[in-house]
Motif scaffolding. Structure first.
Motif, PDB file in Angstrom:
ATOM      1  N   HIS A   1      -2.929   5.319  -3.902  1.00 24.34           N
ATOM      2  CA  HIS A   1      -3.998   6.191  -3.417  1.00 24.34           C
ATOM      3  C   HIS A   1      -3.880   7.513  -4.171  1.00 24.34           C
ATOM      4  O   HIS A   1      -2.972   8.300  -3.909  1.00 24.34           O
ATOM      5  N   VAL A   2      -4.809   7.753  -5.093  1.00 20.70           N
ATOM      6  CA  VAL A   2      -4.662   8.863  -6.035  1.00 20.70           C
ATOM      7  C   VAL A   2      -5.541  10.037  -5.610  1.00 20.70           C
ATOM      8  O   VAL A   2      -6.529  10.372  -6.275  1.00 20.70           O
ATOM      9  N   TYR A   3      -5.199  10.653  -4.482  1.00 23.17           N
ATOM     10  CA  TYR A   3      -5.923  11.840  -4.048  1.00 23.17           C
ATOM     11  C   TYR A   3      -5.471  13.049  -4.863  1.00 23.17           C
ATOM     12  O   TYR A   3      -4.501  12.982  -5.620  1.00 23.17           O
ATOM     13  N   GLY A   4      -6.144  14.179  -4.674  1.00 26.87           N
ATOM     14  CA  GLY A   4      -5.768  15.415  -5.344  1.00 26.87           C
ATOM     15  C   GLY A   4      -6.753  15.801  -6.426  1.00 26.87           C
ATOM     16  O   GLY A   4      -7.353  14.950  -7.085  1.00 26.87           O
TER      17      GLY A   4
ATOM     18  N   ASN B   1      -1.818  20.758 -10.729  1.00 26.53           N
ATOM     19  CA  ASN B   1      -0.581  20.201 -11.262  1.00 26.53           C
ATOM     20  C   ASN B   1      -0.154  19.027 -10.389  1.00 26.53           C
ATOM     21  O   ASN B   1       0.601  19.183  -9.439  1.00 26.53           O
ATOM     22  N   GLU B   2      -0.650  17.849 -10.723  1.00 22.72           N
ATOM     23  CA  GLU B   2      -0.425  16.697  -9.874  1.00 22.72           C
ATOM     24  C   GLU B   2       1.020  16.224  -9.892  1.00 22.72           C
ATOM     25  O   GLU B   2       1.443  15.478  -9.018  1.00 22.72           O
ATOM     26  N   MET B   3       1.773  16.648 -10.893  1.00 19.74           N
ATOM     27  CA  MET B   3       3.175  16.239 -10.928  1.00 19.74           C
ATOM     28  C   MET B   3       3.991  16.987  -9.888  1.00 19.74           C
ATOM     29  O   MET B   3       4.970  16.471  -9.365  1.00 19.74           O
ATOM     30  N   ASP B   4       3.612  18.228  -9.597  1.00 20.19           N
ATOM     31  CA  ASP B   4       4.280  19.004  -8.555  1.00 20.19           C
ATOM     32  C   ASP B   4       5.795  18.945  -8.730  1.00 20.19           C
ATOM     33  O   ASP B   4       6.554  18.575  -7.829  1.00 20.19           O
TER      34      ASP B   4
ATOM     35  N   SER C   1       0.839  -1.204   0.000  1.00 19.95           N
ATOM     36  CA  SER C   1       0.000   0.000   0.000  1.00 19.95           C
ATOM     37  C   SER C   1       0.872   1.252   0.000  1.00 19.95           C
ATOM     38  O   SER C   1       1.779   1.391   0.826  1.00 19.95           O
ATOM     39  N   THR C   2       0.590   2.186  -0.916  1.00 21.40           N
ATOM     40  CA  THR C   2       1.371   3.422  -1.010  1.00 21.40           C
ATOM     41  C   THR C   2       0.456   4.630  -1.183  1.00 21.40           C
ATOM     42  O   THR C   2      -0.710   4.504  -1.556  1.00 21.40           O
ATOM     43  N   ASP C   3       1.016   5.818  -0.916  1.00 23.68           N
ATOM     44  CA  ASP C   3       0.292   7.056  -1.181  1.00 23.68           C
ATOM     45  C   ASP C   3       0.944   7.801  -2.349  1.00 23.68           C
ATOM     46  O   ASP C   3       1.926   7.341  -2.933  1.00 23.68           O
ATOM     47  N   ARG C   4       0.394   8.965  -2.695  1.00 24.56           N
ATOM     48  CA  ARG C   4       0.785   9.637  -3.927  1.00 24.56           C
ATOM     49  C   ARG C   4       2.051  10.475  -3.800  1.00 24.56           C
ATOM     50  O   ARG C   4       2.528  11.031  -4.801  1.00 24.56           O
ATOM     51  N   TRP C   5       2.635  10.559  -2.586  1.00 24.56           N
ATOM     52  CA  TRP C   5       3.840  11.367  -2.407  1.00 24.56           C
ATOM     53  C   TRP C   5       5.042  10.572  -2.893  1.00 24.56           C
ATOM     54  O   TRP C   5       5.767   9.960  -2.138  1.00 24.56           O
ATOM     55  N   TRP C   6       5.214  10.611  -4.194  1.00 25.16           N
ATOM     56  CA  TRP C   6       6.092   9.707  -4.915  1.00 25.16           C
ATOM     57  C   TRP C   6       7.570  10.010  -4.707  1.00 25.16           C
ATOM     58  O   TRP C   6       8.323   9.197  -4.208  1.00 25.16           O
ATOM     59  N   GLY C   7       7.986  11.190  -5.116  1.00 31.34           N
ATOM     60  CA  GLY C   7       9.412  11.467  -5.181  1.00 31.34           C
ATOM     61  C   GLY C   7       9.952  12.305  -4.048  1.00 31.34           C
ATOM     62  O   GLY C   7      11.081  12.790  -4.126  1.00 31.34           O
ATOM     63  N   VAL C   8       9.163  12.506  -3.008  1.00 26.77           N
ATOM     64  CA  VAL C   8       9.663  13.341  -1.916  1.00 26.77           C
ATOM     65  C   VAL C   8      10.809  12.633  -1.206  1.00 26.77           C
ATOM     66  O   VAL C   8      10.796  11.414  -1.048  1.00 26.77           O
ATOM     67  N   PRO C   9      11.809  13.387  -0.768  1.00 27.32           N
ATOM     68  CA  PRO C   9      12.850  12.792   0.067  1.00 27.32           C
ATOM     69  C   PRO C   9      12.279  12.533   1.461  1.00 27.32           C
ATOM     70  O   PRO C   9      11.173  12.990   1.766  1.00 27.32           O
ATOM     71  N   PRO C  10      12.981  11.791   2.308  1.00 29.05           N
ATOM     72  CA  PRO C  10      12.482  11.598   3.671  1.00 29.05           C
ATOM     73  C   PRO C  10      12.210  12.938   4.356  1.00 29.05           C
ATOM     74  O   PRO C  10      13.061  13.823   4.392  1.00 29.05           O
TER      75      PRO C  10
ATOM     76  N   GLU D   1      -7.971   3.776  -3.053  1.00 26.78           N
ATOM     77  CA  GLU D   1      -8.508   4.812  -2.168  1.00 26.78           C
ATOM     78  C   GLU D   1      -8.206   6.193  -2.732  1.00 26.78           C
ATOM     79  O   GLU D   1      -7.047   6.555  -2.921  1.00 26.78           O
ATOM     80  N   GLN D   2      -9.241   6.947  -3.005  1.00 28.16           N
ATOM     81  CA  GLN D   2      -9.134   8.313  -3.450  1.00 28.16           C
ATOM     82  C   GLN D   2     -10.519   8.936  -3.418  1.00 28.16           C
ATOM     83  O   GLN D   2     -11.523   8.237  -3.267  1.00 28.16           O
ATOM     84  N   GLY D   3     -10.579  10.227  -3.581  1.00 29.84           N
ATOM     85  CA  GLY D   3     -11.874  10.901  -3.577  1.00 29.84           C
ATOM     86  C   GLY D   3     -11.714  12.383  -3.310  1.00 29.84           C
ATOM     87  O   GLY D   3     -10.592  12.889  -3.171  1.00 29.84           O
ATOM     88  N   TRP D   4     -12.832  13.056  -3.226  1.00 29.44           N
ATOM     89  CA  TRP D   4     -12.844  14.500  -3.018  1.00 29.44           C
ATOM     90  C   TRP D   4     -13.952  14.835  -2.036  1.00 29.44           C
ATOM     91  O   TRP D   4     -15.063  14.321  -2.133  1.00 29.44           O
ATOM     92  N   GLN D   5     -13.650  15.711  -1.101  1.00 26.26           N
ATOM     93  CA  GLN D   5     -14.599  16.041  -0.045  1.00 26.26           C
ATOM     94  C   GLN D   5     -15.785  16.849  -0.574  1.00 26.26           C
ATOM     95  O   GLN D   5     -15.619  17.817  -1.312  1.00 26.26           O
TER      96      GLN D   5
END
Length: 520
Positions: free
Chosen positions: A362-365, A370-373, A317-326, A424-428
Motif C-alpha cells: 500500500h503505497v500511500y504518501g 521524502n518517502e524513505m524517511d 497484505s502490508t503497509d508502507r511502514w517498512w523499517g519501523v521497530p515495533p 491500495e494508495q491514493g491522495w485525498q
C-alpha cells in the motif's frame, strides 16, 4: 501515412494482442502467472454499488474503460461478513437459514469428512452471491482478471475479547475506509420465499438485483463493523478456510473467477489485522508476541492456499511502514505495529517458498515528500520513488530461499513470491487539487513501470461514489458510462497507462504534461 508508419502501428497492435492473450494464468498453477501489458488495475466497486448501476450500464462503463485504459486487474472487497450476515453461526450439523440465505454445503457429501470441500455448514446470502457473480461475469466479458480482498469475519467467528477498532464503535459515521467500503450487503426483499425455498438447487439464479439496495455499514448492526479487523478466533479458522473454498466452489464460474486473493489488510498493523487476545495489541509487541502474530497470520495464508481454486495467487497484505521497530501508532489510536519488514522476515521463515504466496503493498504518501524517511540508517517508510527497494529485498529473500531448497521446482521466473501488487494508495481530494493528483498519478505509474516484479496496481479508489469518499481520483460529475471521462485530468492521467499510449503516443496526458510516458 507512409507504409513504414502503418507497419509500425500494426506491430504495436499485434504486440498488444499477443501480450493480452498470454497474460494471466497459462496453466493450472500459480507459477504459470504471466504479467499483463498494463500494470494499471482498477478498484471500481464503490461507485458501481453505491450508484446501483444496472448490468447494461456496468457493461458500457467497462467497455469505455477497456477502450481508454485497457486495465489489467479489477479489485474487490469480498468481506466474509457480507456473505454470512444472517447472524446464524456455522455448525458441524445442518443449519436452518433465514429467507434470502441458503445452506452451504447443501448436504453432507460436501463436508471434508465425506470427501467434500467444507469443514462446516453455514448460511450464505443468496443476494450477495448473485451480485458477486454478476460482477465477475462483467469482468470476464471484457477480459479483466478479478481480485478479492478477504477481510471482516462474521461476528460469530471473532473472539469476543478481540480489541477491534476503537473509534468505529463510538461513531455513527466510521472513517473513510470502513464507511465507504465495508459491506455492500444486498437486502433480501427482492428474493421471494418461493425462490428461497428452491435453494440451493438453482444453478443459474434469476435476475433479482434490479430492485435491491446496498446496505450502509452503519446500519448493519449485526455485522459489528468495529471488529472487522479481528482475525478469526482459532476455533473458527476452519470457517475462514471454508469461505475461501466457497468463493471457488460456488461464486467462481468458469473463466468468471477470482484469480487473486488478498488475505486481510495491512497485516503488520493491528488496527487492520487484530490478532488479540492472543497478544495485547494495545502495548508494544514483544519478540514472543511478534512470533505469535506471524504464526497466526501465516496459518491463514496456509489455510487459504490449501483450498483456493487454482490457478490463483494468494497475497500477504502490508503497509508502507517498512523499517519501523515495533511501536504503538498514534495515527491508529495506539494500536501495535510490528513493522512491515519484521512481518515479512517472519513469514519467510514460516512460509518459505513451498507455501505459495505473493506480496501486496500500500503505497500511500505524497510523491514529492521524502518517502524513505531515513532516521539513524533505518528506512522507516517507502513510497513510489522507493518501491524498487522493497521489490529488490523480496527478490533477495526469494533467491536465498531457492538456493537453500534443493530440488525445488521454483525459479526466480515462476515462484509466486516474485509477484508484487500495489493494491491500495491514493491522495485525498480535500488536501490536493486534481492537477496535483494527476501529476502524481503519472509519476507513480512511471515508477511502477520501472519495477519488473510489480505486476499490477489499483487505487483507493477510482470514482467518487459518495460524499464521504475523499480518496476517489475521478469526481462524481463524470457520467456512469464514462463517455465524458476525458474532461477529468485525473482520468486522463490514468488512461495514459494504456499500452497503446504509454511510451507510444506523445499526446498522452502524462507525456504532454509531466514528461513521463513519452516515446523513446
Amino acid at each position: 501515412m507512409t507504409m513504414t508508419v502503418v507497419t509500425a502501428l500494426l506491430a504495436v497492435v499485434v504486440a498488444l494482442l499477443v501480450s493480452r492473450c498470454e497474460a494471466g494464468f497459462a496453466g493450472s498453477t500459480a507459477s504459470t502467472y504471466t504479467f499483463n501489458a498494463n500494470k494499471m488495475g482498477l478498484d471500481d466497486q464503490n461507485y458501481v454499488l453505491t450508484q446501483a448501476l444496472d448490468s447494461a450500464t456496468i457493461a458500457a462503463r467497462n467497455e469505455q474503460l477497456q477502450s481508454d485504459m485497457a486495465p489489467s486487474v479489477h479489485r474487490y472487497n469480498m468481506f466474509w461478513s457480507s456473505f454470512e450476515s444472517s447472524g446464524t453461526p456455522s455448525s458441524s450439523s445442518p443449519v436452518t437459514c433465514n429467507s434470502g440465505y441458503y445452506m452451504v454445503p447443501p448436504d453432507s457429501s460436501g463436508l471434508k469428512v465425506n470427501g467434500g470441500k467444507y469443514n462446516n455448514y453455514r448460511c450464505i446470502s443468496y443476494g450477495q452471491e448473485v451480485l458477486t457473480q454478476e460482477l465477475l461475469q462483467a469482468d470476464e466479458g471484457i477480459g479483466w482478471e478479478s481480485a478479492a480482498i478477504i477481510w471482516c469475519a462474521p461476528v460469530y467467528a471473532r473472539d469476543p475479547a478481540c480489541a477491534g477498532q476503537p473509534e468505529v464503535a463510538t461513531e455513527s459515521a466510521p472513517d473513510n475506509y470502513t464507511d465507504t467500503y465495508a459491506n455492500f450487503t444486498i437486502t433480501q426483499t427482492a428474493i421471494s420465499a418461493t425462490i428461497a425455498a428452491q435453494l440451493p438447487t438453482l444453478v443459474q439464479p434469476p435476475q433479482v438485483l434490479e430492485n435491491s439496495t446496498q446496505g450502509n455499514v452503519a446500519a448493519e448492526s449485526a455485522l459489528d463493523s468495529s471488529g472487522c479487523s479481528c482475525v478469526p478466533a482459532d476455533a473458527f479458522m476452519p470457517d475462514f478456510q471454508d469461505f475461501i473454498a466457497y468463493l471457488g466452489d460456488r461464486v467462481n464460474n468458469g473463466a468468471a473467477r477470482f484469480g487473486h486473493y488478498i488475505i486481510w489488510n495491512e497485516c503488520a498493523n493491528s488496527y487492520w489485522t487484530d490478532v488479540s487476545p492472543r497478544i495485547d495489541v494495545t502495548q508494544v509487541v514483544t519478540a514472543e508476541g511478534q512470533q505469535i502474530w506471524v504464526n497466526t497470520y501465516a496459518n491463514m495464508i496456509k489455510l487459504a492456499q490449501a483450498v483456493v481454486q487454482q490457478p490463483a495467487l494468494v497475497y500477504v497484505s502490508t503497509d508502507r511502514w517498512w523499517g519501523v521497530p515495533p511501536v504503538l501508532t498514534s495515527w491508529n489510536i495506539g494500536r501495535a505495529h510490528m513493522g512491515t519488514q519484521n512481518l515479512l522476515v517472519g513469514l519467510w521463515e514460516v512460509l518459505g517458498i513451498e507455501t505459495e504466496w505473493s506480496l501486496v503493498m500500500h503505497v500511500y504518501g505524497d510523491i514529492g515528500s521524502n518517502e524513505m524517511d531515513m532516521q539513524n540508517g533505518i528506512v522507516n517508510a517507502y513510497g513510489w520513488p522507493t518501491v524498487y527497494i522493497v521489490a529488490a529485498w523480496q527478490n533477495q529473500q526469494l533467491a536465498s530461499a531457492i538456493a537453500n531448497t534443493p530440488g525445488t521446482s521454483y525459479t526466480m521466473d515462476n515462484a509466486p513470491q516474485r509477484v508484487i501488487a500495489a493494491t491500495e494508495q491514493g491522495w485525498q481530494a480535500s488536501q490536493n487539487d486534481d492537477l496535483t493528483r494527476a501529476e502524481w498519478l503519472c509519476q507513480a505509474f512511471n515508477y511502477a513501470n520501472q519495477v519488473d516484479t510489480l505486476a499490477w496496481m489499483s487505487w483507493f479508489d477510482f470514482q467518487l461514489g459518495s460524499t464521504a469518499d475523499d480518496w476517489s481520483l475521478v469526481s462524481s460529475g463524470i457520467d456512469p458510462d464514462l463517455d465524458n471521462g476525458q474532461s477529468s485530468v485525473t482520468y486522463q492521467a490514468m488512461i495514459a497507462s494504456n499500452p497503446a499510449k504509454w511510451g507510444v503516443d506523445s499526446s498522452n496526458y502524462c507525456c504532454a504534461n509531466v514528461n513521463v510516458g513519452c516515446p523513446a
